[in-house]
Design a protein around this motif. Structure first.
Motif, PDB file in Angstrom:
ATOM      1  N   ASP A  31      -3.686 -10.502  -2.682  1.00 49.60           N
ATOM      2  CA  ASP A  31      -2.440 -10.990  -3.273  1.00 49.60           C
ATOM      3  C   ASP A  31      -1.478  -9.822  -3.490  1.00 49.60           C
ATOM      4  O   ASP A  31      -1.818  -8.826  -4.153  1.00 49.60           O
ATOM      5  CB  ASP A  31      -2.717 -11.698  -4.593  1.00 49.60           C
ATOM      6  CG  ASP A  31      -3.483 -12.999  -4.393  1.00 49.60           C
ATOM      7  OD1 ASP A  31      -3.178 -13.721  -3.422  1.00 49.60           O
ATOM      8  OD2 ASP A  31      -4.392 -13.294  -5.199  1.00 49.60           O
ATOM      9  N   ARG A  77       0.236 -13.874  -0.014  1.00 49.19           N
ATOM     10  CA  ARG A  77      -1.218 -13.679   0.041  1.00 49.19           C
ATOM     11  C   ARG A  77      -1.548 -13.403   1.498  1.00 49.19           C
ATOM     12  O   ARG A  77      -1.318 -14.247   2.354  1.00 49.19           O
ATOM     13  CB  ARG A  77      -1.963 -14.912  -0.445  1.00 49.19           C
ATOM     14  CG  ARG A  77      -3.474 -14.808  -0.212  1.00 49.19           C
ATOM     15  CD  ARG A  77      -4.220 -15.968  -0.793  1.00 49.19           C
ATOM     16  NE  ARG A  77      -4.458 -15.671  -2.194  1.00 49.19           N
ATOM     17  CZ  ARG A  77      -5.278 -16.358  -2.975  1.00 49.19           C
ATOM     18  NH1 ARG A  77      -5.915 -17.412  -2.499  1.00 49.19           N
ATOM     19  NH2 ARG A  77      -5.448 -16.016  -4.232  1.00 49.19           N
ATOM     20  N   GLN A  87       0.249 -16.461   3.799  1.00 45.72           N
ATOM     21  CA  GLN A  87      -0.207 -17.757   3.273  1.00 45.72           C
ATOM     22  C   GLN A  87       0.243 -18.934   4.144  1.00 45.72           C
ATOM     23  O   GLN A  87      -0.316 -20.021   4.064  1.00 45.72           O
ATOM     24  CB  GLN A  87       0.258 -17.951   1.823  1.00 45.72           C
ATOM     25  CG  GLN A  87       1.755 -18.038   1.634  1.00 45.72           C
ATOM     26  CD  GLN A  87       2.455 -16.677   1.672  1.00 45.72           C
ATOM     27  OE1 GLN A  87       1.816 -15.626   1.674  1.00 45.72           O
ATOM     28  NE2 GLN A  87       3.779 -16.707   1.703  1.00 45.72           N
TER      29      GLN A  87
END
Length: 150
Positions: A19, A98, A129
């Motif tokens: 992250d 992420r 992501q």
């Protein structure tokens, strides 16, 4: 412990995710890549990034941290790396993203001159992501061969 003999061409590994935080992006940029678009919202808005983006070198560092975390849980007889080939930063990485790190073995080769080691080449792909590729490269890793029984 996994040795060179355990590595197979075509094998894929999901190393996990990382992250990305604004604080880390700014800290890395201040120390190692102090370009304005990594440090200032106003300056970044004037570029194709549109907002503060992580340094590509920071993305590489976060990728390595993810791989090492995986290797701590899945030990291998690695001996380091003489380098990477074809490193490409495909899309920017932003605070709040992420990143996911995956690898695919493309070559396993015993050393000709050192019978106790060999090398593997892995195509490493980093996505965000949204499953968009943000970075890719081919790593070369030296590995021990399985010890022969006495």
């Amino acid at each position: 412990m996994m040795y060179l003999e355990d590595m197979e061409v075509g094998a894929e590994t999901d190393f996990g995710h990382y992250d990305v935080t604004r604080e880390e992006v700014l800290e890395f940029a201040r120390k190692y890549d102090p370009q304005p678009f990594h440090l200032s919202d106003e300056e970044a808005a004037k570029t194709h990034f549109g907002r503060i983006a992580a340094s590509g070198w920071h993305t590489a560092g976060m990728t390595m941290a993810t791989i090492v975390d995986y290797l701590d849980r899945h030990p291998q007889a690695g001996l380091g790396s003489p380098g990477v080939d074809d490193l490409r930063w495909v899309k920017p990485v932003y605070p709040g993203d992420r990143i996911h790190v995956r690898g695919k073995i493309v070559e396993v080769r015993p050393s000709r001159s050192k019978p106790d080691i060999g090398s593997i080449r892995t195509e490493t792909t980093v996505t965000n992501q949204d499953d968009q590729v943000v970075m890719r490269y081919t790593s070369i890793v030296l590995m021990r061969r399985r010890p022969k029984p006495d």
